[in-house]
Design an enzyme around this catalytic site. Structure first.
Site, PDB file in Angstrom:
ATOM      1  N   LYS A  22      -3.507 -10.191   1.326  1.00  0.00           N
ATOM      2  CA  LYS A  22      -3.827  -9.001   1.930  1.00  0.00           C
ATOM      3  C   LYS A  22      -2.947  -7.970   1.539  1.00  0.00           C
ATOM      4  CE  LYS A  22      -2.108  -7.940   5.811  1.00  0.00           C
ATOM      5  NZ  LYS A  22      -1.749  -7.710   7.246  1.00  0.00           N
ATOM      6  N   ASN A  23      -1.362  -8.187   1.138  1.00  0.00           N
ATOM      7  CA  ASN A  23      -0.528  -7.381   1.132  1.00  0.00           C
ATOM      8  C   ASN A  23      -0.595  -6.597  -0.409  1.00  0.00           C
ATOM      9  OD1 ASN A  23       0.413  -7.369   3.662  1.00  0.00           O
ATOM     10  ND2 ASN A  23       1.953  -8.793   3.506  1.00  0.00           N
ATOM     11  N   CYS A 117       0.634  -4.365  14.286  1.00  0.00           N
ATOM     12  CA  CYS A 117       1.452  -5.087  15.145  1.00  0.00           C
ATOM     13  C   CYS A 117       2.645  -4.655  15.657  1.00  0.00           C
ATOM     14  CB  CYS A 117       1.717  -6.583  14.099  1.00  0.00           C
ATOM     15  SG  CYS A 117       0.486  -7.604  13.814  1.00  0.00           S
ATOM     16  N   ARG A 122       8.496   0.375  12.166  1.00  0.00           N
ATOM     17  CA  ARG A 122       8.433   0.530  10.859  1.00  0.00           C
ATOM     18  C   ARG A 122       7.921   2.134  10.358  1.00  0.00           C
ATOM     19  NH1 ARG A 122       4.614  -4.683   9.465  1.00  0.00           N
ATOM     20  NH2 ARG A 122       3.444  -4.264  10.994  1.00  0.00           N
ATOM     21  N   VAL A 124       7.426   5.926   9.051  1.00  0.00           N
ATOM     22  CA  VAL A 124       6.895   6.513   7.869  1.00  0.00           C
ATOM     23  C   VAL A 124       7.947   7.493   7.314  1.00  0.00           C
ATOM     24  CG1 VAL A 124       4.762   5.788   8.337  1.00  0.00           C
ATOM     25  CG2 VAL A 124       5.540   8.155   9.296  1.00  0.00           C
ATOM     26  N   ASP A 125       8.991   7.788   7.931  1.00  0.00           N
ATOM     27  CA  ASP A 125      10.097   9.161   7.545  1.00  0.00           C
ATOM     28  C   ASP A 125      10.237   8.669   5.919  1.00  0.00           C
ATOM     29  OD1 ASP A 125      11.412   6.677   8.283  1.00  0.00           O
ATOM     30  OD2 ASP A 125      13.341   8.054   8.132  1.00  0.00           O
ATOM     31  N   ASP A 311       7.808 -12.620   7.026  1.00  0.00           N
ATOM     32  CA  ASP A 311       6.415 -12.936   7.441  1.00  0.00           C
ATOM     33  C   ASP A 311       6.445 -14.716   7.685  1.00  0.00           C
ATOM     34  OD1 ASP A 311       5.291 -10.626   7.777  1.00  0.00           O
ATOM     35  OD2 ASP A 311       4.375 -10.460   5.881  1.00  0.00           O
ATOM     36  N   ARG A 403      -6.636 -10.796  11.157  1.00  0.00           N
ATOM     37  CA  ARG A 403      -6.278  -9.806  10.341  1.00  0.00           C
ATOM     38  C   ARG A 403      -5.438 -10.226   9.017  1.00  0.00           C
ATOM     39  NH1 ARG A 403      -1.840  -7.493  12.330  1.00  0.00           N
ATOM     40  NH2 ARG A 403      -2.044  -5.815  10.665  1.00  0.00           N
TER      41      ARG A 403
END
Length: 423
Positions: A22-23, A117, A122, A124-125, A311, A403
């Site tokens: 997925k990633n 999730c 996390r 986004v800066d 993960d 997901r």
């Protein structure tokens, strides 16, 4: 709302095919925005996040179709709306990956601040700072990132980008944006995950000039245009690691087809130290385990690749709960990634949490109960616990599981687990 019903106590045996990652698939779907020519991605997993990304691209005017064999055909020549709206972004943080390709090819992008999730901050800066370093003008208004090139400028500018922290999606965003930037871009402190290497290899097939992918320093020489390509998504190392832990806990033997041993060194080493046999084989990996009761619990700390992946933390903790001895798990990546602990306690686990440290003491057995998934990997840990618990375990809210895992219950049934999806 779907649930999983698991009747524990069955050893696992057989073969399971590991799906595409997925990633890797999510950024590679976004990478198709960089060209007006068709792109074909093979081995794309059937996951809710992938479906969401396909809807997001289609909403922009991208022609996207999926074949029965698992290939996705993407044609971004007709893209007419470089915007990722909130209603499509709110469930998936990876949607921020559209920012770099849209800016690079169209000179503008409107991307909603992402969701996903609830496992911690996390931000986004880092994405914003990197794009600004490449010459973009960016504002954050009403929950959206508004990005555009300055008046009179047609391309992003090459730059040296050093992030404050190692960021996977940030590295991917900068990597994609830099392929069409003017001049050279150097990414320092870049993430080294195999999914980034796979993305870089796809971009190179499209005509990008990239060196150093897989290391902490990536060099990209911008080109005028990229062309279409065909590319197969790399196997999902986290799915493979999850099945390694499932077989380790339940006992038995399995062959994980397509699994990449070189992507799972840290996890495999801990499993071997616990008493599990993990071997590399042709086109896959083989795992043998006597069952958790004969294994030794293992302490570890999560860190960036190639260290132990965050993960895989929850899945390995589920194994530790029924292995012999006491183990300490330190979570260094996300500050709120022990939400599975309370649900494991409902099954009879002995775990104490202090901040980012969890100490588990192995118990002789777990007892089936109804538990609730709180995030993607937490749901996988509860499935593993259910496989070894006495009686019936019901895992609720498995939309989290969907997901990131392609038909997990069907694959486990193929290995001999007593598991079914119920309403």
């Amino acid at each position: 709302m779907d649930k999983l019903l698991i009747r524990g106590g069955h050893r696992l045996r057989g073969e399971v095919a590991i799906s595409g990652a997925k990633n890797a698939a999510l950024p590679e779907l976004c990478a198709a925005l960089l060209t007006a020519e068709p792109v074909v991605l093979a081995n794309v997993p059937r996951l809710q996040d992938v479906v969401t990304m396909q809807r997001l691209l289609a909403n922009m005017g991208v022609a996207i179709t999926r074949t029965a064999e698992g290939s996705v055909h993407i044609d971004a020549s007709g893209l007419n709306s470089p915007e990722a709206p909130y209603e499509l972004v709110k469930t998936m943080r990876a949607s921020v990956l559209a920012l770099g390709p849209l800016l690079a090819r169209f000179g503008e992008a409107t991307v909603s601040l992402p969701g996903g999730c609830a496992i911690g901050s996390r931000p986004v800066d880092q994405h914003i700072k990197g794009m600004q370093a490449m010459g973009a003008e960016i504002a954050v208004e009403h929950g959206y990132i508004l990005a555009r090139l300055p008046a009179g400028r047609k391309r992003l500018q090459g730059a040296r980008i050093t992030t404050d922290m190692v960021t996977v999606t940030g590295t991917e965003n900068f990597l994609m944006a830099a392929t069409l930037a003017e001049g050279e871009t150097i990414l320092e402190n870049a993430a080294q995950e195999p999914e980034i290497t796979d993305l870089a290899e796809m971009l190179i097939r499209m005509g990008a000039q990239i060196e150093g992918h897989g290391s902490s320093r990536i060099r990209i020489q911008g080109v005028d245009r990229l062309h279409g390509c065909e590319h197969a998504v790399v196997a999902d190392r986290i799915e493979a690691g999850t099945f390694l832990c499932a077989v380790a806990a339940a006992g038995g033997e399995a062959f994980l087809r397509h699994a990449r041993a070189d992507h799972l060194v840290a996890v495999s080493e801990k499993l071997r130290e616990a008493g599990v046999q993990v071997e590399e084989a042709e086109d896959g990996m083989r795992v043998r385990s006597p069952g958790a009761a004969q294994l030794m619990a293992q302490s570890f700390g999560t860190t960036e690749y190639p260290g132990f992946p965050t993960d895989m933390q929850a899945q390995f903790m589920a194994l530790n709960t029924v292995a012999q001895g006491t183990a300490t798990v330190t979570e260094t990546i996300f500050e709120n990634r022990f939400m599975h602990v309370n649900e494991l306690l409902r099954l009879g686990a002995h775990i104490q949490v202090d901040g980012r440290v969890a100490v588990s003491e192995g118990v002789p057995r777990l007892s089936g109960a109804t538990v609730m998934a709180t995030d993607l990997r937490a749901s996988a840990s509860l499935v593993i616990a259910g496989l070894v618990a006495e009686g019936e375990t019901v895992v609720d809210r498995i939309y989290h599981l969907d997901r990131g895992y392609d038909c997990m219950e069907a694959k486990l049934r193929g290995l001999g687990a007593d598991i079914e999806r119920i309403k």
